[in-house]
Write an enzyme that holds these catalytic residues in place. Structure first.
Site, mmCIF file in Angstrom:
data_model
loop_
_atom_site.group_PDB
_atom_site.id
_atom_site.type_symbol
_atom_site.label_atom_id
_atom_site.label_comp_id
_atom_site.label_asym_id
_atom_site.label_seq_id
_atom_site.Cartn_x
_atom_site.Cartn_y
_atom_site.Cartn_z
ATOM 1 N N ASN A 9 0.873 -1.173 0.000
ATOM 2 C CA ASN A 9 0.000 0.000 0.000
ATOM 3 C C ASN A 9 0.912 1.227 0.000
ATOM 4 O O ASN A 9 1.431 1.631 1.037
ATOM 5 C CB ASN A 9 -0.865 -0.080 1.267
ATOM 6 C CG ASN A 9 -1.746 1.129 1.457
ATOM 7 O OD1 ASN A 9 -1.596 2.154 0.787
ATOM 8 N ND2 ASN A 9 -2.665 1.014 2.408
ATOM 9 N N ARG A 90 -2.585 -1.839 -3.337
ATOM 10 C CA ARG A 90 -3.602 -0.800 -3.312
ATOM 11 C C ARG A 90 -3.223 0.183 -4.424
ATOM 12 O O ARG A 90 -2.094 0.684 -4.450
ATOM 13 C CB ARG A 90 -3.571 -0.085 -1.969
ATOM 14 C CG ARG A 90 -4.526 1.074 -1.896
ATOM 15 C CD ARG A 90 -4.304 1.812 -0.604
ATOM 16 N NE ARG A 90 -5.237 2.908 -0.458
ATOM 17 C CZ ARG A 90 -5.117 3.846 0.472
ATOM 18 N NH1 ARG A 90 -4.111 3.801 1.319
ATOM 19 N NH2 ARG A 90 -5.994 4.809 0.555
ATOM 20 N N HIS A 178 -10.645 5.913 -0.482
ATOM 21 C CA HIS A 178 -10.774 5.092 0.741
ATOM 22 C C HIS A 178 -11.720 3.903 0.531
ATOM 23 O O HIS A 178 -12.292 3.362 1.475
ATOM 24 C CB HIS A 178 -11.281 5.920 1.947
ATOM 25 C CG HIS A 178 -10.260 6.862 2.509
ATOM 26 N ND1 HIS A 178 -10.572 8.125 2.965
ATOM 27 C CD2 HIS A 178 -8.935 6.728 2.683
ATOM 28 C CE1 HIS A 178 -9.480 8.721 3.386
ATOM 29 N NE2 HIS A 178 -8.460 7.895 3.233
ATOM 30 N N ARG A 238 -4.304 18.258 4.644
ATOM 31 C CA ARG A 238 -5.062 18.720 3.469
ATOM 32 C C ARG A 238 -6.229 19.591 3.906
ATOM 33 O O ARG A 238 -6.853 19.337 4.945
ATOM 34 C CB ARG A 238 -5.606 17.512 2.691
ATOM 35 C CG ARG A 238 -4.567 16.822 1.850
ATOM 36 C CD ARG A 238 -5.093 15.519 1.276
ATOM 37 N NE ARG A 238 -4.519 14.374 1.938
ATOM 38 C CZ ARG A 238 -4.906 13.111 1.764
ATOM 39 N NH1 ARG A 238 -5.893 12.834 0.948
ATOM 40 N NH2 ARG A 238 -4.306 12.134 2.408
ATOM 41 N N GLU A 376 -7.713 -2.470 5.548
ATOM 42 C CA GLU A 376 -7.618 -2.404 4.087
ATOM 43 C C GLU A 376 -6.771 -3.544 3.524
ATOM 44 O O GLU A 376 -7.076 -4.096 2.470
ATOM 45 C CB GLU A 376 -7.025 -1.041 3.677
ATOM 46 C CG GLU A 376 -7.974 0.108 3.944
ATOM 47 C CD GLU A 376 -7.265 1.451 4.052
ATOM 48 O OE1 GLU A 376 -6.472 1.624 4.995
ATOM 49 O OE2 GLU A 376 -7.504 2.319 3.203
#
Ligand code: ADP
Length: 388
Positions: A9, A90, A178, A238, A376
């Site tokens: 990932n 990912r 996501h 962000r 994940e």
């Protein structure tokens, strides 16, 4: 020698990895990460503890590709008891064509490389590991799992920007991200909620990157990230949603360049920008500086406002779920969000919230509120097993 899937990932400044047994992909036998790439890179192992061997010391110039190469060498030397039979990656952007995981071929790599302009901070790093492994182990199957795929079920209106159609047709739509985290949470809903699993659910994935997903029947109907992972909630660094006029002002009146604005919005804003202290919620909670409180208040206010804004896509709300670093660990943030949503039937039980129980709503609350850890890597491993 047990067969395992290597999951990779690659984030904008990190490379997370794990080894998941093919026979039981939910639980990794090894998990670690390289963080701080481009600044002060560090290799660490979180499972098993202690690490099975000393970890490499990384040079400050270490790139994503270097990190992947060092990881492969380290695994070859120190994880020989596991047989890697496939690699699952990912990949941030699957564009409009990849509505589910895909076995990687040279054609798929070319298609994904063409999407780089849609995710310039992530896609090249994702593909760097794919290419490296294809070069070193040409017969090892690789699978790409996309952050965008889960959101292909969004309502048509939720995907649209109010811009001329000819621009929309070039791919300027809301993709959402996501998705692997939301897919994992959706897969756990029946076990936690029984019949309500198919109801109106909002999942709050609150980590360094943060977003919300409104689900019905366990499928995405709307989400707060859009064309890029910059939209929506206040994040660690962000800005989240911002009046586009601010960007025009920065260009026209302050003479800022595109790279400067990109740095401002991706690296210098969010919790870090507002507090001037840290991008990490834990640091802000530990600080008594009023700017830390302001940043946390804004994070919670905006999350509550965006939860409310997603409700028209699903026509009401039965369940709110918190996940990821902040969602799973910060009772204070969960309370700060839920206290602003009492009018929706959301009432927390303070002691359950403080104790980090799975169910944290008060018994007489109209809306269920749960905390479910995301995973994940497990989703990537499961898809990789299924496709190879
Ligand atoms: P990502 O995977 O997007 O890099 P994570 O899901 O690991 O991010 O979440 C990182 C965030 O979670 C940071 O803001 C960190 O401070 C916060 N966090 C982790 N543990 C705690 C905790 N115990 N209390 C408050 N915040 C926490």
């Amino acid at each position: 020698m047990p067969d395992v899937i290597l999951t990779i990932n690659a984030g904008s400044s990190s490379l997370k990895f794990a080894l998941h047994p093919v026979a039981a992909p939910l639980t990794p036998v090894l998990r670690g990460k390289v963080t701080g790439l481009k600044r002060a890179p560090e290799f660490s192992i979180s499972v098993p503890k202690p690490a099975p061997a000393p970890v490499p010391v990384l040079d400050p110039s270490c790139t994503h590709e270097d990190a992947a190469r060092i990881l492969l060498d380290w695994l070859a030397e120190h994880a020989q008891q596991h047989q890697v039979v496939a690699v699952g990656h990912r990949v941030v952007h699957g564009g409009r064509d990849f509505t589910g995981p895909a076995k990687i071929t040279p054609d798929v790599v070319a298609q994904l490389a063409a999407l780089t302009t849609l995710a310039p901070l992530h896609q090249p790093h994702n593909l760097a590991s794919v290419r490296l492994i294809a070069d070193q182990f040409p017969n090892l199957p690789q699978v790409a799992c996309f952050d965008t795929s889960f959101h292909t079920t969004q309502t048509p209106l939720a995907k649209l920007f109010a811009i001329p159609q000819e621009l929309t047709e070039t791919g300027l739509v809301r993709y959402g991200f996501h998705g692997l985290s939301y897919e994992f949470i959706a897969s756990t809903l029946p076990e936690h909620l029984g019949d309500k699993a198919n109801g109106r659910v909002i999942v709050a994935h609150l980590g360094n990157g943060a977003s919300l997903c409104a689900m019905e029947n366990g499928e995405s109907r709307a989400t707060t990230m859009g064309f890029t992972a910059l939209d929506g909630l206040v994040m660690g660094r962000r800005s989240g949603s911002i009046d586009p006029g601010v960007i025009l002002h920065l260009v026209q009146q302050r003479g800022m360049s595109v790279p400067e604005i990109e740095k401002l919005l991706y690296q210098q804003s969010g919790l870090l920008g507002v507090s001037g202290i840290s991008n990490a919620m834990q640091d802000l909670q530990a600080s008594d500086d009023p700017r830390a409180k302001l940043a946390m208040d804004l994070f919670c206010y905006r999350a509550a406002a965006e939860i409310a804004a997603l409700i028209p896509a699903i026509g009401g709300l039965d369940v709110l779920i918190f996940t990821a670093g902040i969602g799973e660990n910060s009772a204070q943030t969960r309370a700060g969000i839920c206290d602003r949503l009492g009018w929706l039937g959301i009432t927390l039980d303070a002691s359950r919230n403080g104790a980090g129980d799975t169910r944290i709503n008060a018994d007489d609350a109209r809306c269920d509120v749960l905390v479910i850890p995301t995973n994940e890597d497990a989703v990537i491993a499961q898809h990789t097993v299924a496709l190879t």
